[in-house]
Write an enzyme that holds these catalytic residues in place. Sequence first.
Site, PDB file in Angstrom:
ATOM      1  N   CYS A   9       0.822  -1.214   0.000  1.00  0.00           N
ATOM      2  CA  CYS A   9       0.000   0.000   0.000  1.00  0.00           C
ATOM      3  C   CYS A   9       0.860   1.269   0.000  1.00  0.00           C
ATOM      4  CB  CYS A   9      -0.958  -0.067   1.180  1.00  0.00           C
ATOM      5  SG  CYS A   9      -2.327   1.091   1.145  1.00  0.00           S
ATOM      6  N   HIS A  10       0.650   2.147   0.971  1.00  0.00           N
ATOM      7  CA  HIS A  10       1.368   3.419   1.058  1.00  0.00           C
ATOM      8  C   HIS A  10       2.733   3.302   1.737  1.00  0.00           C
ATOM      9  CE1 HIS A  10      -2.672   4.902   0.177  1.00  0.00           C
ATOM     10  NE2 HIS A  10      -2.095   6.011  -0.233  1.00  0.00           N
TER      11      HIS A  10
END
Length: 180
Positions: A111-112
């Site tokens: 993800c991030h």
Amino acid sequence: MAYDDKRVAFLVGPEGIEQAELAEPWKAVTDAGASAKLISKDSGTVQAFNHLTPADEFPVDLTLDAASADDFDALVLPGGVANGDQVRTFPGAVALVKAFADAGKPIAVICHGGWVLIEAGVVGGRTLTSWPSLQTDYRNAGATWVDEEVRVDSGPFTLVSSRKPDDLPAFNRELLKLIA
């Protein structure tokens, strides 16, 4: 496979960690018999979230100033928008990620969590995936971004990447292969 001699670092910020992206890989690693350590800027606990809702707190095992890539076999960078954004602002976190990459040690990111990889300057020429909003950041840093459940790139250090919590079964499967 024997994992009992493997040590895996999980690097997070003080809050905003996507709970599933920390807890599920942690469980996969420890259930396999490897040792996991949670690293963050400060001692105490870190706050995980289920998207925007506060979830569990997790105890920090090591602070950034006490952590060394030499002490671990692999690094995991969990996601969460606030987590990824915070971690990339800590010089010690960026240096630790760079040290793992420079030592050729594997890194798994979801993800991030990849924002710190970009900040560390280690994604040029690599192919990886993430939450879609990071694709321009990766491309601007010289990487090739793909929309896949999990991507394994075997460049100068092995890099496993996934997009989101739904990808965790595939991410965990490749993470365990990474540390085997």
